[in-house]
Design an enzyme around this catalytic site. Structure first.
Site, PDB file in Angstrom:
ATOM      1  N   ASN A   1      68.484   7.342  66.054  1.00 38.57           N
ATOM      2  CA  ASN A   1      68.761   8.417  65.109  1.00 38.57           C
ATOM      3  C   ASN A   1      69.845   7.967  64.145  1.00 38.57           C
ATOM      4  O   ASN A   1      70.617   7.054  64.450  1.00 38.57           O
ATOM      5  CB  ASN A   1      69.235   9.682  65.840  1.00 38.57           C
ATOM      6  CG  ASN A   1      68.136  10.321  66.651  1.00 38.57           C
ATOM      7  OD1 ASN A   1      66.960  10.070  66.420  1.00 38.57           O
ATOM      8  ND2 ASN A   1      68.521  11.150  67.607  1.00 38.57           N
TER       9      ASN A   1
ATOM     10  N   ASP B   1      65.319  11.774  71.200  1.00 37.05           N
ATOM     11  CA  ASP B   1      64.524  12.696  72.018  1.00 37.05           C
ATOM     12  C   ASP B   1      63.470  11.967  72.831  1.00 37.05           C
ATOM     13  O   ASP B   1      63.059  12.433  73.893  1.00 37.05           O
ATOM     14  CB  ASP B   1      63.847  13.742  71.128  1.00 37.05           C
ATOM     15  CG  ASP B   1      64.845  14.676  70.479  1.00 37.05           C
ATOM     16  OD1 ASP B   1      65.860  14.981  71.122  1.00 37.05           O
ATOM     17  OD2 ASP B   1      64.617  15.089  69.331  1.00 37.05           O
TER      18      ASP B   1
ATOM     19  N   LYS C   1      58.809 -10.188  72.165  1.00 39.49           N
ATOM     20  CA  LYS C   1      58.655  -9.557  70.857  1.00 39.49           C
ATOM     21  C   LYS C   1      57.186  -9.265  70.579  1.00 39.49           C
ATOM     22  O   LYS C   1      56.322 -10.131  70.752  1.00 39.49           O
ATOM     23  CB  LYS C   1      59.210 -10.480  69.770  1.00 39.49           C
ATOM     24  CG  LYS C   1      59.056  -9.912  68.368  1.00 39.49           C
ATOM     25  CD  LYS C   1      59.539 -10.891  67.316  1.00 39.49           C
ATOM     26  CE  LYS C   1      59.248 -10.357  65.918  1.00 39.49           C
ATOM     27  NZ  LYS C   1      59.645 -11.312  64.862  1.00 39.49           N
TER      28      LYS C   1
ATOM     29  N   PRO D   1      65.879  12.338  78.798  1.00 33.58           N
ATOM     30  CA  PRO D   1      66.604  13.461  79.407  1.00 33.58           C
ATOM     31  C   PRO D   1      67.437  14.196  78.368  1.00 33.58           C
ATOM     32  O   PRO D   1      67.934  13.595  77.411  1.00 33.58           O
ATOM     33  CB  PRO D   1      67.487  12.782  80.451  1.00 33.58           C
ATOM     34  CG  PRO D   1      67.654  11.372  79.962  1.00 33.58           C
ATOM     35  CD  PRO D   1      66.345  11.038  79.305  1.00 33.58           C
ATOM     36  N   ASP D   2      67.569  15.504  78.527  1.00 36.31           N
ATOM     37  CA  ASP D   2      68.388  16.326  77.646  1.00 36.31           C
ATOM     38  C   ASP D   2      69.782  16.403  78.267  1.00 36.31           C
ATOM     39  O   ASP D   2      70.016  17.168  79.215  1.00 36.31           O
ATOM     40  CB  ASP D   2      67.774  17.717  77.501  1.00 36.31           C
ATOM     41  CG  ASP D   2      68.411  18.522  76.389  1.00 36.31           C
ATOM     42  OD1 ASP D   2      69.644  18.408  76.226  1.00 36.31           O
ATOM     43  OD2 ASP D   2      67.695  19.252  75.691  1.00 36.31           O
ATOM     44  N   ILE D   3      70.708  15.628  77.744  1.00 33.41           N
ATOM     45  CA  ILE D   3      72.014  15.452  78.380  1.00 33.41           C
ATOM     46  C   ILE D   3      72.802  16.753  78.436  1.00 33.41           C
ATOM     47  O   ILE D   3      73.311  17.142  79.493  1.00 33.41           O
ATOM     48  CB  ILE D   3      72.826  14.364  77.648  1.00 33.41           C
ATOM     49  CG1 ILE D   3      72.093  13.018  77.751  1.00 33.41           C
ATOM     50  CG2 ILE D   3      74.236  14.246  78.239  1.00 33.41           C
ATOM     51  CD1 ILE D   3      72.733  11.906  76.942  1.00 33.41           C
TER      52      ILE D   3
ATOM     53  N   LYS E   1      68.386  26.626  70.528  1.00 27.90           N
ATOM     54  CA  LYS E   1      68.919  25.539  71.354  1.00 27.90           C
ATOM     55  C   LYS E   1      70.059  26.036  72.244  1.00 27.90           C
ATOM     56  O   LYS E   1      70.162  25.647  73.409  1.00 27.90           O
ATOM     57  CB  LYS E   1      69.424  24.401  70.461  1.00 27.90           C
ATOM     58  CG  LYS E   1      68.329  23.566  69.831  1.00 27.90           C
ATOM     59  CD  LYS E   1      68.923  22.410  69.028  1.00 27.90           C
ATOM     60  CE  LYS E   1      67.831  21.547  68.428  1.00 27.90           C
ATOM     61  NZ  LYS E   1      68.373  20.416  67.634  1.00 27.90           N
TER      62      LYS E   1
ATOM     63  N   LYS F   1      69.301  25.627  76.229  1.00 30.00           N
ATOM     64  CA  LYS F   1      70.053  24.568  76.901  1.00 30.00           C
ATOM     65  C   LYS F   1      71.268  25.090  77.654  1.00 30.00           C
ATOM     66  O   LYS F   1      72.050  24.301  78.197  1.00 30.00           O
ATOM     67  CB  LYS F   1      70.472  23.503  75.881  1.00 30.00           C
ATOM     68  CG  LYS F   1      69.278  22.857  75.182  1.00 30.00           C
ATOM     69  CD  LYS F   1      69.710  21.717  74.278  1.00 30.00           C
ATOM     70  CE  LYS F   1      68.494  21.088  73.583  1.00 30.00           C
ATOM     71  NZ  LYS F   1      68.845  19.881  72.820  1.00 30.00           N
TER      72      LYS F   1
END
Length: 420
Positions: free
Chosen positions: A210, A290, A300, A317-319, A351, A355
């Site tokens: 990102n 994500d 390679k 994983p969603d920390i 969110k 979350k």
């Protein structure tokens, strides 16, 4: 605190005399640099009397009329080492231009060049001069160098015009200085924060990531440390120049992927509890990927003659959600960020709830890597959603507001838990 007040050559210089008095009233040590043009508007005697220090007028000596003994040679170096904070008020269009150029033609220019302490300027000039593109360009340059800009204010001017360009009132300048020289009193002791952007390897030379500079996380960590909070930073892919600005006593844990970041965060939380030094606050500031490639190629991946290439991805994983769900004894308080390109508040609120965060800071995509940063904080009080907007020209200022709001809400959260 040791503060240098530099007075520029403008009609508003008389206001700076009252600023000096306010600083002395707060028990700050003040030394004044009086530019040659400033001496047309205020006298050495009045400045010296208020500051209770010799007035500095040139590179080679203190004021010619001063009753104090001259200081040793290398005057600009000794002043730069003495200061904890420097403010120029009023800052004229000419002085702003000299600062933008890095010009060292006088004592003030040399002191600025030799100093690493925070620098603030309080512009004061005719409204047409303030609006001039050259002045605005120079202001932009100074902002990029993290120079604080105090004002200017709007109102009637000495020339008879009305508009933006007035020097802030002494009390307003004092309030601005206070935000820098007087750190807030923290309401918690241990902070765990993530920053930067994770990288998910595809093969030895390619990865998914990102866009994030990591600067907001660095700024929050530094300000928290300045306020006396014990800080641990878990980071990924941050520019080394940014890391060089991180306080040396902040604990650092470097990772690459989202999975590694989750493990590092959970290990830190566990270690804190074992050592009876639990983290009361967790701030998820990192831009976490994500998804990650379902399979990693040890070699390679070669380009083929095909016009398309399919890469299978799987969820990371969603920390922040994992930490929020695993709370023990109500700790840590969880804060996250939502970067959105559309429906900013609606998506951020979604969110926040999904979350199980305590608070979320929503910011638009155009704030990535930008100096100017606008943020909206969202949190729930009972059945109601509360929001606060704030925006400063510097992410360092937004970072201060973020931490101040977190300190306030952390206390409120503890009270609610005790009530329950």
């Amino acid at each position: 605190m040791n503060i240098i007040v530099a007075i520029g050559g403008g009609i508003a210089a008389y206001k700076t005399l009252w600023l000096i008095r306010l600083l002395k009233k707060e028990n700050h040590q003040v030394k004044v640099i009086l530019t040659q043009n400033a001496m047309h508007f205020v006298t050495v005697t009045s400045v010296e009397t208020l500051s209770e220090n010799p007035v500095c007028v040139d590179l080679w000596s203190t004021s010619e009329t001063s009753s104090h003994e001259n200081e040793h040679n290398m005057h600009h170096i000794s002043l730069a080492k003495w200061a904890d904070f420097i403010v120029i008020a009023p800052a004229t269009a000419n002085r702003i231009s000299l600062l933008a150029q890095g010009n060292c033609q006088d004592l003030l220019g040399n002191v600025i060049m030799a100093s690493k302490v925070p620098l603030a300027i309080a512009p004061a000039m005719n409204r047409q001069m303030w609006e001039n593109p050259a002045v605005q360009k120079n202001i932009s340059i100074l902002k990029e160098r993290n120079v604080e800009i105090f004002g200017p204010a709007r109102g009637s001017q000495a020339c008879g015009d009305v508009g933006e360009g007035r020097l802030l009132e002494p009390e307003e300048m004092m309030a601005e200085i206070d935000r820098w020289v007087r750190p807030m009193t923290p309401t918690f002791s241990h902070l765990l924060i993530t920053a930067g952007s994770t990288q998910e390897p595809i093969d030895p030379v390619r990865y998914i990531s990102n866009s994030s500079s990591g600067r907001m996380g660095i700024e929050i960590a530094n300000y928290a440390y300045q306020c006396g909070i014990d800080v641990t930073l878990v980071y990924a892919d941050i520019n080394p120049k940014l890391l060089d600005g991180l306080a040396s006593n902040i604990k650092r844990v470097c990772v690459q992927t989202a999975q590694q970041m989750l493990v590092a965060v959970e290990n830190q939380i566990h270690q804190g509890r074992v050592e009876n030094k639990p983290y009361e606050m967790f701030i998820a500031c990192a831009a976490v990927s994500d998804y990650r490639p379902a399979q990693y190629s040890e070699q390679k991946i070669k380009k083929t003659n095909e016009n398309s290439f399919t890469l299978e991805l799987m969820k990371n994983p969603d920390i922040i959600r994992q930490v929020a769900l695993d709370k023990k004894e109500g700790l840590p308080y969880c804060a996250g960020f939502a970067l959105e390109s559309e429906n900013l508040l609606q998506n951020a609120e979604k969110k926040l709830k999904e979350k199980k965060m305590d608070i979320i800071f929503a910011n638009p995509v155009n704030s990535i890597n930008a100096q100017l940063s606008s943020i909206t904080a969202l949190w729930q009080v009972g059945e109601n959603m509360v929001s606060k907007d704030f925006s400063y020209d510097e992410k360092s200022e937004n970072a201060k507001y973020v931490l101040q709001l977190l300190c306030q809400n952390y206390v409120k959260n503890l009270r609610e838990q005790k009530t329950i």
